[in-house]
Design an enzyme around this catalytic site. Structure first.
Site, PDB file in Angstrom:
ATOM      1  N   GLU A 127       5.425   1.710   1.650  1.00 17.69           N
ATOM      2  CA  GLU A 127       4.547   2.351   0.678  1.00 17.69           C
ATOM      3  C   GLU A 127       5.231   3.537   0.025  1.00 17.69           C
ATOM      4  OE1 GLU A 127      -0.061   3.954   0.448  1.00 17.69           O
ATOM      5  OE2 GLU A 127       1.010   4.130   2.332  1.00 17.69           O
ATOM      6  N   GLY A 162      -7.287   0.075   4.770  1.00 16.47           N
ATOM      7  CA  GLY A 162      -8.219   0.922   5.496  1.00 16.47           C
ATOM      8  C   GLY A 162      -7.510   1.813   6.497  1.00 16.47           C
ATOM      9  N   SER A 185      -8.508   2.194  -1.962  1.00 11.80           N
ATOM     10  CA  SER A 185      -8.278   1.641  -3.292  1.00 11.80           C
ATOM     11  C   SER A 185      -8.717   0.186  -3.374  1.00 11.80           C
ATOM     12  CB  SER A 185      -6.794   1.745  -3.666  1.00 11.80           C
ATOM     13  OG  SER A 185      -6.367   3.087  -3.692  1.00 11.80           O
ATOM     14  N   ASN A 193       2.824  15.382  -0.147  1.00  9.13           N
ATOM     15  CA  ASN A 193       4.200  15.862  -0.233  1.00  9.13           C
ATOM     16  C   ASN A 193       4.476  16.991   0.750  1.00  9.13           C
ATOM     17  OD1 ASN A 193       4.555  13.990  -2.235  1.00  9.13           O
ATOM     18  ND2 ASN A 193       5.432  15.423  -3.714  1.00  9.13           N
TER      19      ASN A 193
END
Length: 403
Positions: free
Chosen positions: A247, A130, A164, A389
């Site tokens: 990540e 979250g 997700s 990006n």
């Protein structure tokens, strides 16, 4: 890939055989076929695989031994990831094993470690992240979800988005604002929230590939026990940076790119152009070869970074951002070339809701078509999630130009 020099020893290759035998013995064929196509694993898939790994002591491959990791070398971790992707094993829940687990064992109290880490390893608890909000994505420090201390609880109000697997997860790790009187990064805390807590609403977001993996999460007067605070109040930004580095390194996507290149060659070998295999066309073969060269350079960079990290070396270079940018772009290029190789057979999308390990009875096209377009469409977002990006390039430029 042709001409590739092996980085692996005979002992490594013996370990590879062990991994392959274990996967073959523990992954049902319908599950393997679905995952090899690039479809998202179901909750049942993830739990089944995590439990099997946990029984073998392999469910936390990137964790230190003292927290339940198997003590693998870098080579062994890479072998495990490669063979898992290649053989269709479901991805171990990254939100639990790669993201929140390392934050808990690095920063949380011993009581919190004892409470949460075993259930992450065993697959009893699946997690969702979250962080992002409607107006706080790559600019995460601008998040507005508030947590106000009320006795032994925090009362949380706000909204998260692009969450997700929140619809199938048990717990949510959450960044919340606990102080509005300081600069944005200094007033954020890190909470662990049971998704069964009253006041939480999860709404699906269907993506362009017609899949349900993403969600909006609404929190209205959600009471979270204060004991679920990780580390110190208002220190959550430090923990988030630790997590985001992991990540983005995870988003280097080396195993996924490598297996994608193998699948690309297989598709191009089966597809026909003027009566001959597409892979024999000089123009197409040159494009595949160029991608393979660029991938080998990327993989070598990942290896170098991991070896440096394992040896305790530090660097002012923003390696996690560099790996995230390059890995995502390479994966998109590989998948775009797969779609091109399919030609007219790329027209049917084959949504994952219709594909449960077997071709639908009325499916047009060849057996290798399902999943290619769905995966291609889903991964268009890979250069956005985890920090876009564009933002990563700003980080890279800022760090390098200031050095």
């Amino acid at each position: 890939m042709a001409g590739e020099v092996s980085l692996y020893t005979p002992e490594d290759e013996a370990f590879r055989k062990e991994v392959r035998a274990f996967i073959a013995a523990n992954i049902p064929q319908d599950v393997a076929r679905r995952n090899q196509r690039g479809y998202h694993p179901t909750r049942d898939d993830v739990v089944l695989w995590t439990r099997a790994l946990h029984a073998r002591g392999w469910s936390a491959p990137n964790w230190p031994v003292e927290y339940g990791g198997p003590g693998w070398s870098i080579r062994q971790r890479h072998i495990f990831e490669e063979e898992s992707f290649r053989m269709g094993a479901p991805e171990i829940s990254p939100q639990g094993h790669t993201l929140v687990g390392p934050v808990i064992y690095a920063f949380a109290s011993q009581a919190m470690k004892d409470r949460f880490l075993p259930k992450i390893r065993s697959g009893e608890h699946l997690w969702a992240q979250g962080f992002s909000e409607p107006n706080a994505g790559s600019d995460l420090a601008s998040l507005r979800t508030r947590a106000v201390r009320d006795g032994d609880h925090y009362v949380v109000n706000g909204q998260k988005i692009w969450t997700s697997e929140a619809h199938s997860a048990d717990w949510l790790f959450l960044l919340v604002r606990t102080n509005t009187e300081v600069k944005p990064q200094a007033g954020i805390s890190f909470l662990l929230v049971d998704l069964k807590t009253p006041g939480i609403t999860v709404r699906p977001i269907l993506t362009i590939d017609e899949a349900h993996t993403l969600n909006e999460v609404f929190l209205e007067d959600v009471r979270v026990p204060a004991e679920n605070l990780v580390g110190e109040e208002n220190a959550g930004w430090t923990y988030a940076k630790h997590l985001l580095g992991a990540e983005r390194s995870f988003s280097a996507n080396v195993p996924r790119c490598k297996v994608g290149l193998e699948r690309l060659r297989a598709i191009a070998g089966a597809a026909r152009l003027r009566g001959r295999p597409l892979i024999e066309d000089p123009g197409f073969a040159a494009r595949v070869a160029q991608l393979e060269i660029e991938f080998l350079a990327h993989e070598t960079t990942v290896w170098r970074v991991l070896v440096e990290e394992e040896s305790g070396m530090t660097s002012a270079v923003p390696t996690s951002s560099i790996l995230k940018v390059r890995g995502g772009e390479l994966l998109q290029q590989v998948e775009q070339l797969m779609v091109e190789a399919l030609g007219d057979d790329a027209v049917p999308v084959y949504p994952e809701a219709d594909y449960m390990g077997e071709m639908p009875n009325d499916a047009p096209g060849p057996d290798f078509a399902p999943g290619v377009v769905s995966e291609f469409m889903y991964r268009r977002a890979i250069t956005i999630y985890g920090g876009s990006n564009e933002i990563q390039r700003n980080i890279i430029a800022d760090m390098l130009l200031r050095a």
